[in-house]
Write an enzyme that holds these catalytic residues in place. Structure first.
Site, PDB file in Angstrom:
ATOM      1  N   CYS A 107     -24.041  68.164  16.555  1.00  0.00           N
ATOM      2  CA  CYS A 107     -24.789  67.663  17.716  1.00  0.00           C
ATOM      3  C   CYS A 107     -25.583  68.747  18.435  1.00  0.00           C
ATOM      4  O   CYS A 107     -26.490  68.429  19.208  1.00  0.00           O
ATOM      5  CB  CYS A 107     -23.835  66.985  18.692  1.00  0.00           C
ATOM      6  SG  CYS A 107     -23.017  65.554  17.973  1.00  0.00           S
TER       7      CYS A 107
ATOM      8  N   HIS B 284     -26.633  67.033  25.678  1.00  0.00           N
ATOM      9  CA  HIS B 284     -26.310  66.168  24.544  1.00  0.00           C
ATOM     10  C   HIS B 284     -25.769  64.834  25.076  1.00  0.00           C
ATOM     11  O   HIS B 284     -24.969  64.805  26.006  1.00  0.00           O
ATOM     12  CB  HIS B 284     -25.278  66.855  23.659  1.00  0.00           C
ATOM     13  CG  HIS B 284     -24.723  65.963  22.592  1.00  0.00           C
ATOM     14  ND1 HIS B 284     -25.532  65.198  21.778  1.00  0.00           N
ATOM     15  CD2 HIS B 284     -23.441  65.691  22.218  1.00  0.00           C
ATOM     16  CE1 HIS B 284     -24.769  64.501  20.951  1.00  0.00           C
ATOM     17  NE2 HIS B 284     -23.512  64.783  21.196  1.00  0.00           N
TER      18      HIS B 284
ATOM     19  N   ASN C  39     -25.478  57.754  20.843  1.00  0.00           N
ATOM     20  CA  ASN C  39     -25.350  59.175  20.509  1.00  0.00           C
ATOM     21  C   ASN C  39     -26.002  59.399  19.141  1.00  0.00           C
ATOM     22  O   ASN C  39     -25.465  58.959  18.120  1.00  0.00           O
ATOM     23  CB  ASN C  39     -23.861  59.541  20.482  1.00  0.00           C
ATOM     24  CG  ASN C  39     -23.613  60.985  20.070  1.00  0.00           C
ATOM     25  OD1 ASN C  39     -24.512  61.676  19.593  1.00  0.00           O
ATOM     26  ND2 ASN C  39     -22.378  61.444  20.251  1.00  0.00           N
TER      27      ASN C  39
HETATM   28  O1  UT7 Z   1     -21.129  63.941  19.977  1.00  0.00           O
HETATM   29  C1  UT7 Z   1     -20.144  64.821  19.492  1.00  0.00           C
HETATM   30  C2  UT7 Z   1     -19.202  65.210  20.580  1.00  0.00           C
HETATM   31  N1  UT7 Z   1     -18.390  64.095  20.962  1.00  0.00           N
HETATM   32  C3  UT7 Z   1     -18.033  63.879  22.216  1.00  0.00           C
HETATM   33  O2  UT7 Z   1     -18.381  64.591  23.112  1.00  0.00           O
HETATM   34  C4  UT7 Z   1     -17.128  62.690  22.454  1.00  0.00           C
HETATM   35  C5  UT7 Z   1     -16.146  62.926  23.556  1.00  0.00           C
HETATM   36  N2  UT7 Z   1     -15.200  61.836  23.709  1.00  0.00           N
HETATM   37  C6  UT7 Z   1     -15.495  60.636  24.296  1.00  0.00           C
HETATM   38  O3  UT7 Z   1     -16.610  60.433  24.718  1.00  0.00           O
HETATM   39  C7  UT7 Z   1     -14.403  59.615  24.461  1.00  0.00           C
HETATM   40  O4  UT7 Z   1     -13.170  60.240  24.172  1.00  0.00           O
HETATM   41  C8  UT7 Z   1     -14.577  58.352  23.598  1.00  0.00           C
HETATM   42  C9  UT7 Z   1     -15.765  57.566  24.087  1.00  0.00           C
HETATM   43  C10 UT7 Z   1     -14.794  58.756  22.140  1.00  0.00           C
HETATM   44  C11 UT7 Z   1     -13.338  57.472  23.687  1.00  0.00           C
HETATM   45  O5  UT7 Z   1     -13.081  57.151  25.051  1.00  0.00           O
HETATM   46  P1  UT7 Z   1     -11.629  57.390  25.666  1.00  0.00           P
HETATM   47  O6  UT7 Z   1     -11.720  56.960  27.059  1.00  0.00           O
HETATM   48  O7  UT7 Z   1     -11.225  58.808  25.398  1.00  0.00           O
HETATM   49  O8  UT7 Z   1     -10.774  56.348  24.865  1.00  0.00           O
HETATM   50  P2  UT7 Z   1      -9.416  56.562  24.028  1.00  0.00           P
HETATM   51  O9  UT7 Z   1      -9.742  56.902  22.627  1.00  0.00           O
HETATM   52  O10 UT7 Z   1      -8.480  57.458  24.763  1.00  0.00           O
HETATM   53  O11 UT7 Z   1      -8.808  55.110  24.105  1.00  0.00           O
HETATM   54  C12 UT7 Z   1      -8.373  54.548  25.360  1.00  0.00           C
HETATM   55  C13 UT7 Z   1      -8.075  53.085  25.152  1.00  0.00           C
HETATM   56  C14 UT7 Z   1      -7.157  52.821  23.984  1.00  0.00           C
HETATM   57  O12 UT7 Z   1      -6.354  51.695  24.304  1.00  0.00           O
HETATM   58  P3  UT7 Z   1      -4.829  51.869  24.781  1.00  0.00           P
HETATM   59  O13 UT7 Z   1      -4.155  52.594  23.666  1.00  0.00           O
HETATM   60  O14 UT7 Z   1      -4.911  52.697  26.034  1.00  0.00           O
HETATM   61  O15 UT7 Z   1      -4.385  50.472  24.992  1.00  0.00           O
HETATM   62  C15 UT7 Z   1      -8.091  52.459  22.881  1.00  0.00           C
HETATM   63  O16 UT7 Z   1      -7.508  51.652  21.899  1.00  0.00           O
HETATM   64  O17 UT7 Z   1      -9.283  52.395  24.883  1.00  0.00           O
HETATM   65  C16 UT7 Z   1      -9.166  51.698  23.636  1.00  0.00           C
HETATM   66  N3  UT7 Z   1     -10.451  51.712  22.953  1.00  0.00           N
HETATM   67  C17 UT7 Z   1     -11.323  50.704  23.017  1.00  0.00           C
HETATM   68  N4  UT7 Z   1     -11.296  49.511  23.625  1.00  0.00           N
HETATM   69  C18 UT7 Z   1     -12.371  48.711  23.486  1.00  0.00           C
HETATM   70  C19 UT7 Z   1     -10.963  52.712  22.193  1.00  0.00           C
HETATM   71  N5  UT7 Z   1     -12.183  52.358  21.749  1.00  0.00           N
HETATM   72  C20 UT7 Z   1     -12.427  51.118  22.234  1.00  0.00           C
HETATM   73  C21 UT7 Z   1     -13.513  50.232  22.113  1.00  0.00           C
HETATM   74  N6  UT7 Z   1     -13.446  49.055  22.757  1.00  0.00           N
HETATM   75  N7  UT7 Z   1     -14.614  50.550  21.403  1.00  0.00           N
END
Ligand code: UT7
Length: 325
Positions: A126, A251, A281
């Site tokens: 990225c 980014h 992204n």
């Molecule tokens: O571009 C390269 C560099 N990358 C980045 O900078 C990415 C950095 N990370 C992020 O932006 C975030 O971590 C994400 C957007 C990738 C994920 O968001 P998050 O708030 O960290 O979600 P998580 O993976 O911790 O999941 C939290 C909850 C989970 O449910 P439970 O276990 O708390 O019940 C997931 O299953 O959100 C759930 N979840 C979703 N729910 C609906 C994860 N993805 C989804 C989804 N729709 N698409």
């Protein structure tokens, strides 16, 4: 004792600048509801509040990285008013070519009618555009190229695991480009770059499945915790007060990351790139794509200080203040 042997060399120029920008987004708009209709277990509200994306663009089946790079590159050349005969170097930043070789850059140059330039690809995930931009600027600065075309183009729709709702909802396709040429004065501040290879496995294309995966929360914490000091150092080394920055183009990984960075850096007078809302992204392409759209929309005055901040896979990063074209 004999004098040390010296060789004729290229002649350096006083500075470099971005002469023009261009961008391309595929026509195929994919909304969050479209993803649900395709069977992704997600919801519109979650994506909008946790990531900030309302829609992204995905390339058509026969639309390639080089196709998108061509569109963005030709627009940047037109905006810069630079003829293809005056381009000596073409660099493409990408991590989504279908195969490691051939590189995109020589193909792009041939498509655009740029005759036999130096041509190579940069893969730094990225942050790739930032590395390519600085390679181009350095080449022009030391006289190895009169003008350089830098294009970041990504086609992530071909590398998605549609059963992984944490990643398939994030990524989009698109391209952004810049033409770098000589200037009487420097318009690129010092780049503050680095990497943390200990965390190489946190953002990757899986070797087995050939799909994108990341440890989202680890990368989120790294980006919100480590990147603001890099941005502040880039301002300091360029001799620019953050209050004088007119635009911040980080980014586009997550709207919450962008907002956290803005709070920590303190950019009271800057327009903030939030292109992620409608472009998703697009990895290396996010910065030039957002910057080009902002310049086209008249949101950034000419020759004004803009703060760029790339970060991602590697984990590699680069922050820099440049003057707008
Ligand atoms: O571009 C390269 C560099 N990358 C980045 O900078 C990415 C950095 N990370 C992020 O932006 C975030 O971590 C994400 C957007 C990738 C994920 O968001 P998050 O708030 O960290 O979600 P998580 O993976 O911790 O999941 C939290 C909850 C989970 O449910 P439970 O276990 O708390 O019940 C997931 O299953 O959100 C759930 N979840 C979703 N729910 C609906 C994860 N993805 C989804 C989804 N729709 N698409």
């Amino acid at each position: 004792m004999n004098a040390p042997l010296t060789l004729a060399s290229t002649e350096a120029v006083p500075g470099t600048r971005i002469l023009g920008l261009g961008h391309y987004r595929p026509s195929n708009v994919v909304t969050n509801l479209d993803l649900i209709a395709q069977g992704v277990d997600t919801d519109d509200e979650w994506i909008k509040t946790r990531v900030g994306i309302a829609e992204r663009r995905w390339a058509d089946a026969d639309e390639t990285v080089v196709d998108m790079a061509e569109q963005a590159g030709s627009k940047a050349l037109a905006a810069a008013g630079v003829s293809t005969a005056d381009v000596d170097l073409v660099i493409v930043a990408t991590c989504t070519m279908p195969t490691p070789v051939p590189a995109a850059a020589p193909q792009l140059a041939a498509r655009l009618g740029i005759d036999a330039p130096g041509a190579y690809d940069v893969n730094s995930g990225c942050s790739g555009f930032m590395y390519a931009l600085n390679a181009a600027s350095a080449a022009v600065r030391v006289g190895q190229a009169r003008n350089a075309l830098v294009v970041a183009a990504e086609r992530f729709s071909g590398w998605l695991d549609m059963t992984d709702r944490g990643t398939c909802i994030i990524l989009g396709d698109g391209a952004g480009a810049a033409v770098v040429g000589a200037s009487d004065t420097p318009t690129f501040g010092p780049v503050v770059w680095g990497s943390d290879g200990e965390q190489f496995d946190t953002v990757a294309i899986d070797e087995r499945t050939h799909t994108f995966r990341q440890e989202g929360q680890t990368v989120y914490r790294w980006a919100t915790g480590q990147m603001a000091p890099i941005a502040l150092e880039a301002c300091e080394r360029a001799g620019v007060d953050p209050a004088d920055i007119v635009a911040f183009v980080p980014h586009q990984a997550n709207l919450r990351i962008i907002d956290a960075l803005v709070r920590r850096i303190g950019l009271p007078n800057a327009v903030i790139a939030r292109d992620i809302i409608t472009s998703g992204n697009t990895s290396a392409a996010t910065i030039p794509l957002a910057l080009s759209r902002m310049v086209e929309a008249g949101e950034i005055p000419s020759a004004a200080p803009v703060l760029l901040l790339g970060f991602g896979s590697g984990l590699a990063y680069a922050g820099q203040v440049v003057l707008s074209p």
